[in-house]
Design a protein around this motif. Structure first.
Motif, short mmCIF file in Angstrom:
data_model
loop_
_atom_site.label_atom_id
_atom_site.label_comp_id
_atom_site.label_asym_id
_atom_site.label_seq_id
_atom_site.Cartn_x
_atom_site.Cartn_y
_atom_site.Cartn_z
N ASP A 34 13.18 57.99 -37.08
CA ASP A 34 12.71 57.40 -38.33
C ASP A 34 12.26 58.49 -39.31
O ASP A 34 12.30 59.67 -39.00
CB ASP A 34 11.62 56.34 -38.10
CG ASP A 34 10.30 56.95 -37.70
OD1 ASP A 34 10.25 58.15 -37.43
OD2 ASP A 34 9.30 56.20 -37.66
N GLY B 37 4.74 53.43 -43.26
CA GLY B 37 5.17 52.70 -42.06
C GLY B 37 6.57 53.11 -41.63
O GLY B 37 7.01 52.79 -40.53
N GLY C 115 10.16 49.67 -32.51
CA GLY C 115 9.78 50.47 -33.68
C GLY C 115 10.26 49.82 -34.97
O GLY C 115 11.24 49.09 -34.97
N ASP C 116 9.54 50.09 -36.03
CA ASP C 116 9.95 49.63 -37.35
C ASP C 116 9.96 50.86 -38.25
O ASP C 116 8.91 51.50 -38.39
CB ASP C 116 8.93 48.59 -37.84
CG ASP C 116 9.39 47.91 -39.13
OD1 ASP C 116 10.29 48.45 -39.80
OD2 ASP C 116 8.83 46.86 -39.46
N PRO C 117 11.07 51.33 -38.79
CA PRO C 117 12.36 50.65 -38.96
C PRO C 117 13.45 51.02 -37.94
O PRO C 117 14.62 50.71 -38.18
CB PRO C 117 12.79 51.15 -40.35
CG PRO C 117 12.26 52.55 -40.42
CD PRO C 117 11.00 52.56 -39.60
N GLU C 118 13.11 51.65 -36.80
CA GLU C 118 14.17 52.01 -35.84
C GLU C 118 14.98 50.78 -35.40
O GLU C 118 16.21 50.85 -35.25
CB GLU C 118 13.57 52.66 -34.59
CG GLU C 118 13.01 54.04 -34.79
CD GLU C 118 11.53 54.02 -35.02
OE1 GLU C 118 11.02 53.08 -35.68
OE2 GLU C 118 10.85 54.95 -34.56
N LYS D 63 9.08 59.15 -41.64
CA LYS D 63 7.75 58.57 -41.90
C LYS D 63 7.20 58.86 -43.30
O LYS D 63 6.41 58.08 -43.82
CB LYS D 63 6.75 59.11 -40.88
CG LYS D 63 6.99 58.57 -39.47
CD LYS D 63 5.76 58.72 -38.59
CE LYS D 63 5.91 57.98 -37.28
NZ LYS D 63 6.49 58.75 -36.18
N ASN E 216 4.26 53.69 -27.90
CA ASN E 216 4.07 52.40 -28.56
C ASN E 216 4.54 51.32 -27.60
O ASN E 216 5.41 51.57 -26.75
CB ASN E 216 4.86 52.32 -29.86
CG ASN E 216 4.31 53.29 -30.90
OD1 ASN E 216 3.11 53.48 -30.99
ND2 ASN E 216 5.19 53.91 -31.67
N ARG F 240 6.00 48.33 -28.27
CA ARG F 240 6.76 47.33 -29.03
C ARG F 240 7.96 48.01 -29.66
O ARG F 240 8.08 49.22 -29.60
CB ARG F 240 5.85 46.79 -30.12
CG ARG F 240 5.19 48.03 -30.77
CD ARG F 240 4.65 47.91 -32.08
NE ARG F 240 4.06 49.16 -32.50
CZ ARG F 240 4.70 50.12 -33.15
NH1 ARG F 240 5.96 49.97 -33.48
NH2 ARG F 240 4.09 51.23 -33.49
N TYR G 195 8.08 52.53 -25.96
CA TYR G 195 8.61 53.40 -27.00
C TYR G 195 7.87 54.72 -26.88
O TYR G 195 6.65 54.76 -27.01
CB TYR G 195 8.36 52.69 -28.32
CG TYR G 195 8.43 53.46 -29.62
CD1 TYR G 195 8.00 54.77 -29.76
CD2 TYR G 195 8.88 52.81 -30.76
CE1 TYR G 195 8.05 55.42 -30.97
CE2 TYR G 195 8.93 53.45 -31.99
CZ TYR G 195 8.51 54.76 -32.08
OH TYR G 195 8.53 55.40 -33.28
N1 GLY Z 1 8.58 53.85 -36.66
C1 GLY Z 1 7.34 54.10 -36.09
C2 GLY Z 1 6.70 52.95 -35.46
O1 GLY Z 1 7.27 51.87 -35.37
O2 GLY Z 1 5.58 53.10 -35.01
#
Ligand code: GLY
Ligand code: AMP
Length: 442
Positions: free
Chosen positions: A216, A230, A293-296, A218, A289, A291, A273
């Protein structure tokens, strides 16, 4: 297996729209609900007026509507124990328990687990007293990294170049309490150098299904400058994650974490993650993490050919072994985030979004919504038209596939140019790093 499953997706960002989009392709699924969802998700799912962290209402809904599988997007509700609550009532839910979610919700827990099970990571010290933390910074020198223990919406890490900067971070977290209790304890650790990558797996606490690699972006501005966000974009695969490096991360970071948790009596199910720094001494874990990832996720799921519902269900039932070998589209995928004026600070809202119909016609482009809402216009009964308005900082994730990373970049940016809303901004260099890594590998 049940061929008329009812699925509940919790969350309202680009990640959750990508999850809904992929779940909707499963032959197992009949109906999708999302809580609370967004304008884009309303096109594939029924949006509910329930907040993502309102566990009591979510539980009520899932019991009443006989939900077959709940998929949790954000970390906060996992750390509040939604999985434990749903499990009490025999409801299937994809994600880790409250204790297992400590891997993200407490950096102290996570780093202590890493230390105990010899997972390579930056050397660290834990402090619950600001004076002692500042003394330590003075004696060890800079650069160093200051981390709030608890959840801080991705803002709890300061990579400090000077002693002064590090001590100020300690004051903000521990004395000014900018993250409330999340900053009562902090970590001070060595600053690692290298390139970052994200490695995500789905696990049932024994087996793992490895998701395609991704990276990603950041920072808000091109060339990784400006404040953290994010996430302003992502690409998959990440060429820096070669097969050898992936095996190294699995053997030295992912499996030891899952097995270490097992030894602590914690059964970890869901997405794990690992954020890793690829240093000259090999990959080191920066964080875990619990959960997607956002935006992965927006760059990973369009490449997944296997049925995600089958995999998430198997993981939640402890039967991942049957479906753990996932099938991937070899093409590359690039996701560019379009943000509102002001983001990542206070941002504008309620701006009309133009160009979505045109972009919907382009081959190998998908638009996932993050901060949007639907408005009915010309509301005369059946003939009401719908339009989308901005309602968040990150508004859309535009995703493009291509035979190569370069092809995916070209595809996604020609779509981005057709979308517009007042104040819209985005990075123009998403994927550039992947091109450099491809050149280096060849
Ligand atoms: N892309 C980083 C996250 O979801 O924490
Ligand atoms: P985390 O939430 O721990 O992943 O940290 C957020 C970001 O801070 C990471 O993606 C890295 O860019 C950076 N970071 C965290 N820990 C370190 C470290 N020990 N050395 C250098 N950068 C770090």
């Amino acid at each position: 297996m049940n061929s008329s499953m009812r699925i509940l997706v919790i969350g309202s960002g680009g990640r959750e729209h990508a999850l809904c989009w992929k779940i909707a392709q499963s032959p197992l699924v009949d109906k999708i609900f999302c809580a609370p969802g967004n304008g884009g998700m309303a096109q594939v799912a029924e949006c509910l007026d329930i907040k993502a962290d309102d566990i009591a209402s979510l539980l009520d809904f899932a019991r009443r509507e006989k939900i077959d599988l709940t998929v949790v997007g954000p970390e906060v509700v996992l750390s509040l124990g939604i999985v434990d609550e749903f499990s009490k009532y025999g409801l299937k839910i994809f994600g880790p328990s409250k204790t297992a979610a400590l891997l993200e919700a407490s950096k102290v827990f996570s780093k202590e687990l890493m230390a105990k099970y010899n997972i390579p990571t930056a050397p660290f010290k834990v402090f619950d007293n600001p004076g002692q933390a500042k003394e330590y910074i003075k004696s060890r020198g800079a650069p160093c990294v200051v981390k709030a223990d608890g959840l801080a919406a991705g803002k709890g890490v300061v990579v400090a170049k000077t002693i002064d900067e590090a001590q100020k971070a300690v004051s903000l977290m521990m004395e000014d309490k900018i993250f409330k209790d999340a900053g009562s304890r902090i970590i001070i650790e060595e600053c690692l150098e290298g390139e970052e990558a994200s490695v995500l797996v789905i696990t049932d606490s024994r087996d793992v299904a490895v998701l395609a690699s991704a990276q990603d972006h950041k920072r808000i501005f091109d060339n990784d400058s400006g404040p953290n966000t994010g996430g302003m974009g992502a690409y998959s695969p990440a060429p820096i994650v070669t097969p050898g490096l992936l095996n190294n991360v699995l053997d030295n970071i992912i499996y030891p974490a899952i097995q270490g948790l097992n030894k602590e009596g914690i059964d970890y199910r869901g997405v794990l993650y690992a954020g890793v720094m690829i240093t000259k001494n090999g990959p080191k874990a920066l964080e875990f993490n619990v959960r997607f990832g956002d935006p992965e996720t927006q760059a990973i799921l369009p490449r997944l050919k296997s049925d995600l519902v089958e995999v998430m269900l198997a993981a939640s039932e402890g039967k991942l072994i049957k479906v753990k070998n996932l099938d991937w589209d070899n093409r590359a995928c690039v996701c560019v985030v379009l943000a509102s004026k002001g983001y990542p600070g206070d941002y504008e809202r309620d701006k009309e979004i133009y160009g979505l119909d045109e972009v919907a016609q382009i081959k190998d482009i998908v638009v996932f919504h993050a901060g949007t809402k639907l408005r009915r216009v010309n509301d005369v009964g059946q003939r009401a038209e719908l339009e989308f308005l901005t309602s968040g900082g990150r508004v859309l994730s535009v995703v493009g596939l291509g035979n190569t990373i370069k092809g995916a970049i070209d595809n996604v940016y020609q779509a981005v140019e057709k979308i517009n809303f007042e104040g819209m901004h985005y990075r123009r260099d998403i994927g550039k790093k992947a091109l450099i890594a491809v050149r280096r590998n060849s």
